[in-house]
Every structure is written in structure tokens, then in C-alpha cells.
Design a protein around this motif. Structure first.
Motif, PDB file in Angstrom:
ATOM      1  N   SER A   1       0.834  -1.212   0.000  1.00  0.00           N
ATOM      2  CA  SER A   1       0.000   0.000   0.000  1.00  0.00           C
ATOM      3  C   SER A   1       0.862   1.252   0.000  1.00  0.00           C
ATOM      4  CB  SER A   1      -0.921   0.001   1.220  1.00  0.00           C
ATOM      5  OG  SER A   1      -1.805  -1.106   1.196  1.00  0.00           O
ATOM      6  N   ALA A   2       1.962   1.212   0.758  1.00  0.00           N
ATOM      7  CA  ALA A   2       2.853   2.374   0.838  1.00  0.00           C
ATOM      8  C   ALA A   2       3.453   2.689  -0.525  1.00  0.00           C
ATOM      9  CB  ALA A   2       3.953   2.120   1.860  1.00  0.00           C
ATOM     10  N   THR A   3       3.843   1.653  -1.271  1.00  0.00           N
ATOM     11  CA  THR A   3       4.449   1.891  -2.583  1.00  0.00           C
ATOM     12  C   THR A   3       3.434   2.450  -3.577  1.00  0.00           C
ATOM     13  OG1 THR A   3       3.998  -0.395  -3.294  1.00  0.00           O
ATOM     14  CG2 THR A   3       6.113   0.032  -2.225  1.00  0.00           C
ATOM     15  N   ALA A   4       2.151   2.251  -3.297  1.00  0.00           N
ATOM     16  CA  ALA A   4       1.108   2.741  -4.199  1.00  0.00           C
ATOM     17  C   ALA A   4       0.707   4.182  -3.896  1.00  0.00           C
ATOM     18  CB  ALA A   4      -0.123   1.838  -4.117  1.00  0.00           C
ATOM     19  N   MET A   5       1.169   4.722  -2.765  1.00  0.00           N
ATOM     20  CA  MET A   5       0.802   6.087  -2.386  1.00  0.00           C
ATOM     21  C   MET A   5       1.478   7.094  -3.310  1.00  0.00           C
ATOM     22  SD  MET A   5      -1.220   6.042   0.238  1.00  0.00           S
ATOM     23  CE  MET A   5      -1.831   4.805   1.397  1.00  0.00           C
ATOM     24  N   SER A   6       0.741   8.136  -3.688  1.00  0.00           N
ATOM     25  CA  SER A   6       1.289   9.168  -4.578  1.00  0.00           C
ATOM     26  C   SER A   6       1.747  10.409  -3.837  1.00  0.00           C
ATOM     27  CB  SER A   6       0.239   9.557  -5.624  1.00  0.00           C
ATOM     28  OG  SER A   6      -0.937  10.061  -4.999  1.00  0.00           O
ATOM     29  N   THR A   7       1.403  10.538  -2.565  1.00  0.00           N
ATOM     30  CA  THR A   7       1.819  11.694  -1.772  1.00  0.00           C
ATOM     31  C   THR A   7       2.657  11.235  -0.587  1.00  0.00           C
ATOM     32  OG1 THR A   7      -0.278  11.623  -0.564  1.00  0.00           O
ATOM     33  CG2 THR A   7      -0.143  13.117  -2.443  1.00  0.00           C
ATOM     34  N   MET A   8       3.553  12.118  -0.127  1.00  0.00           N
ATOM     35  CA  MET A   8       4.606  11.700   0.775  1.00  0.00           C
ATOM     36  C   MET A   8       4.158  11.435   2.209  1.00  0.00           C
ATOM     37  SD  MET A   8       7.131  11.320  -1.127  1.00  0.00           S
ATOM     38  CE  MET A   8       8.411  11.067   0.097  1.00  0.00           C
ATOM     39  N   ILE A   9       3.289  12.260   2.759  1.00  0.00           N
ATOM     40  CA  ILE A   9       2.912  12.082   4.157  1.00  0.00           C
ATOM     41  C   ILE A   9       2.183  10.753   4.383  1.00  0.00           C
ATOM     42  CG2 ILE A   9       1.435  12.967   6.014  1.00  0.00           C
ATOM     43  CD1 ILE A   9       2.278  15.760   5.244  1.00  0.00           C
ATOM     44  N   PRO A  10       1.143  10.411   3.591  1.00  0.00           N
ATOM     45  CA  PRO A  10       0.511   9.092   3.764  1.00  0.00           C
ATOM     46  C   PRO A  10       1.499   7.951   3.531  1.00  0.00           C
ATOM     47  CG  PRO A  10      -0.906  10.527   2.491  1.00  0.00           C
ATOM     48  CD  PRO A  10       0.420  11.219   2.596  1.00  0.00           C
ATOM     49  N   LEU A  11       2.395   8.117   2.555  1.00  0.00           N
ATOM     50  CA  LEU A  11       3.374   7.076   2.256  1.00  0.00           C
ATOM     51  C   LEU A  11       4.238   6.779   3.471  1.00  0.00           C
ATOM     52  CD1 LEU A  11       5.521   6.765  -0.958  1.00  0.00           C
ATOM     53  CD2 LEU A  11       6.588   6.550   1.278  1.00  0.00           C
ATOM     54  N   ARG A  12       4.745   7.840   4.114  1.00  0.00           N
ATOM     55  CA  ARG A  12       5.619   7.654   5.280  1.00  0.00           C
ATOM     56  C   ARG A  12       4.858   7.032   6.448  1.00  0.00           C
ATOM     57  NH1 ARG A  12      10.520   7.729   2.935  1.00  0.00           N
ATOM     58  NH2 ARG A  12      10.769   9.603   1.656  1.00  0.00           N
ATOM     59  N   ILE A  13       3.625   7.460   6.653  1.00  0.00           N
ATOM     60  CA  ILE A  13       2.839   6.912   7.761  1.00  0.00           C
ATOM     61  C   ILE A  13       2.578   5.429   7.563  1.00  0.00           C
ATOM     62  CG2 ILE A  13       0.587   6.974   8.904  1.00  0.00           C
ATOM     63  CD1 ILE A  13       0.538  10.000   8.400  1.00  0.00           C
ATOM     64  N   ILE A  14       2.151   5.058   6.351  1.00  0.00           N
ATOM     65  CA  ILE A  14       1.882   3.647   6.058  1.00  0.00           C
ATOM     66  C   ILE A  14       3.167   2.828   6.145  1.00  0.00           C
ATOM     67  CG2 ILE A  14       1.057   2.009   4.337  1.00  0.00           C
ATOM     68  CD1 ILE A  14      -1.125   3.658   5.620  1.00  0.00           C
ATOM     69  N   SER A  15       4.276   3.396   5.693  1.00  0.00           N
ATOM     70  CA  SER A  15       5.559   2.694   5.757  1.00  0.00           C
ATOM     71  C   SER A  15       5.953   2.406   7.201  1.00  0.00           C
ATOM     72  CB  SER A  15       6.651   3.515   5.070  1.00  0.00           C
ATOM     73  OG  SER A  15       6.426   3.607   3.681  1.00  0.00           O
ATOM     74  N   LEU A  16       5.720   3.370   8.091  1.00  0.00           N
ATOM     75  CA  LEU A  16       6.032   3.166   9.506  1.00  0.00           C
ATOM     76  C   LEU A  16       5.147   2.072  10.103  1.00  0.00           C
ATOM     77  CD1 LEU A  16       6.552   6.871  10.640  1.00  0.00           C
ATOM     78  CD2 LEU A  16       8.290   5.075  10.589  1.00  0.00           C
ATOM     79  N   CYS A  17       3.871   2.085   9.729  1.00  0.00           N
ATOM     80  CA  CYS A  17       2.963   1.031  10.223  1.00  0.00           C
ATOM     81  C   CYS A  17       3.391  -0.333   9.700  1.00  0.00           C
ATOM     82  CB  CYS A  17       1.527   1.340   9.784  1.00  0.00           C
ATOM     83  SG  CYS A  17       0.802   2.800  10.560  1.00  0.00           S
ATOM     84  N   ALA A  18       3.806  -0.372   8.434  1.00  0.00           N
ATOM     85  CA  ALA A  18       4.271  -1.630   7.846  1.00  0.00           C
ATOM     86  C   ALA A  18       5.506  -2.132   8.575  1.00  0.00           C
ATOM     87  CB  ALA A  18       4.573  -1.436   6.365  1.00  0.00           C
ATOM     88  N   SER A  19       6.425  -1.224   8.899  1.00  0.00           N
ATOM     89  CA  SER A  19       7.645  -1.617   9.614  1.00  0.00           C
ATOM     90  C   SER A  19       7.310  -2.198  10.979  1.00  0.00           C
ATOM     91  CB  SER A  19       8.577  -0.417   9.760  1.00  0.00           C
ATOM     92  OG  SER A  19       9.096  -0.016   8.508  1.00  0.00           O
ATOM     93  N   CYS A  20       6.360  -1.593  11.682  1.00  0.00           N
ATOM     94  CA  CYS A  20       5.958  -2.105  13.000  1.00  0.00           C
ATOM     95  C   CYS A  20       5.405  -3.531  12.886  1.00  0.00           C
ATOM     96  CB  CYS A  20       4.914  -1.179  13.625  1.00  0.00           C
ATOM     97  SG  CYS A  20       5.551   0.432  14.130  1.00  0.00           S
ATOM     98  N   ALA A  21       4.565  -3.752  11.863  1.00  0.00           N
ATOM     99  CA  ALA A  21       3.977  -5.085  11.673  1.00  0.00           C
ATOM    100  C   ALA A  21       5.048  -6.109  11.321  1.00  0.00           C
ATOM    101  CB  ALA A  21       2.909  -5.029  10.581  1.00  0.00           C
TER     102      ALA A  21
END
Length: 207
Positions: A17-37
């Protein structure tokens, strides 16, 4: 599928999902959540390489998220009244100019804007002098053809913060909020220019 595998699949889904994001703030947030999981999954299955990989990535994503949130906050403040370029300082370069040095000439391609930190700069075509706090050239990004409408010459040695249009465009496309506030900022300067008689900032705003 047990709950441990479920956590692993959650990390995978969030990463995609993070790689599909087109804007930076949502991308970083989702990436952090992915890292936690993924870190949780790695710990549960005893895979330290997986854990270490995510632990290395998390600080970078967290820093970039903080940087973008700070930028949006500072640009919003600037658009509400502070029309300086201080909020773009992390993305610009400080450049010295000597007496008599030509910063740009009329007709040159406009590829960056300037925030004057010290010294004095003169626009010979209109006899206007710009000093500390003056902003020159930010509207060239929006002008047809991106051509300078006047020259700028240093008449008293000083420094200026130079921000390339490519950096401004990158920030503009990466974050819609930044783009909105940048347009609001330049629009505010245009309205101010229209309300003034021919004074230093009025002519400079068109460079």
C-alpha cells in the motif's frame, strides 16, 4: 493460517500500500505502520535479519515524515502572514555575492528564487534596491516562458538563499498541502503588489 502469519501478511499488505501512495505524508505513515507489523512478525518467528532491516528503515521514514510535517506547518504560517523564505531554508543553498556581480540579466531563464540575507541588490532597469528580507524571483516559476523581466546586480557584498525551481516543483508534486500553501503565498504577494504603488518589493516580485 495462524495469527502470527496474519501479522506477516498485514505487514506485506501495508508495504504494498505504501508503494502505491502518490503523496509523501501518507506514504511515510503507512511505511512506519508496515515496519511495525514486520518487526513484530520477525520477532515472533525469530528472524533477526527481518527485524534489523525494518529497524534501519524506520528512522529514515520517521525523519522524512517529521520534515514534511514541519514544512507544511511552516508554509501554512508563512501563507498566513510571514512572506519570507525562512520555511524553505532546508531546501536552499546560501550563496555569497560580491559588489558588481550580476545575479541574473533580463531575458535570462528563471530557474531559482532568492531570499536576501545581507548586502544590497539593485534592479537597474527600474532603479530599485533590495536589502535584507527581500524576496526576488519566486514568481518566475509561474511566468510564461520562465524568462526574467529585469536584471539583478549586487551593489553591496552579501548573501542570498537560493532555492531552485526544481526543488520547489518536487515539493509541490510530492505534497498537495505544500502546493496549496505555496500558491496561496504567491497569490498573496500578487495581491499585495497590485495594491502598492511602484515600490521596491512590487517590481522585485515580478522577476
Amino acid at each position: 493460517m495462524d495469527w502470527i502469519e496474519g501479522i506477516g501478511y498485514l505487514g506485506t499488505v501495508l508495504t504494498i500500500s505504501a508503494t502505491a501512495m502518490s503523496t509523501m505524508i501518507p506514504l511515510r505513515i503507512i511505511s512506519l505502520c508496515a515496519s511495525c507489523a514486520v518487526i513484530t512478525y520477525g520477532i515472533l518467528i525469530g528472524s533477526m535479519p527481518v527485524v534489523l532491516t525494518e529497524l534501519i528503515q524506520m528512522p529514515f521514514n520517521a525523519y522524512r515524515l517529521w520534515q514534511m510535517l514541519r514544512l507544511v506547518r511552516d508554509v501554512e504560517t508563512a501563507a498566513d502572514g510571514d512572506l519570507s523564505l525562512e520555511w524553505l531554508r532546508p531546501f536552499g543553498s546560501r550563496r555569497p555575492f560580491g559588489i558588481g556581480e550580476v545575479v541574473f540579466r533580463k531575458g535570462d531563464t528563471a530557474d531559482e528564487m532568492y531570499y536576501i540575507e545581507s548586502g544590497a541588490f539593485r534592479i537597474p532597469e527600474v532603479g530599485i534596491e533590495m536589502r535584507k528580507g527581500g524576496i526576488v524571483g519566486e514568481l518566475g516559476l509561474l511566468a510564461p516562458g520562465n524568462a526574467r523581466t529585469a536584471s539583478l546586480v549586487c551593489v553591496e557584498a552579501g548573501h542570498a538563499l537560493c532555492v531552485s525551481y526544481s526543488d520547489v516543483k518536487q515539493l509541490y508534486y510530492q505534497n498537495p498541502e505544500f502546493g496549496f500553501y505555496f500558491l496561496k503565498l504567491t497569490s498573496e504577494r500578487l495581491f499585495q503588489s497590485g495594491q502598492r504603488s511602484p515600490e521596491p518589493a512590487t517590481a522585485a516580485d515580478t522577476l
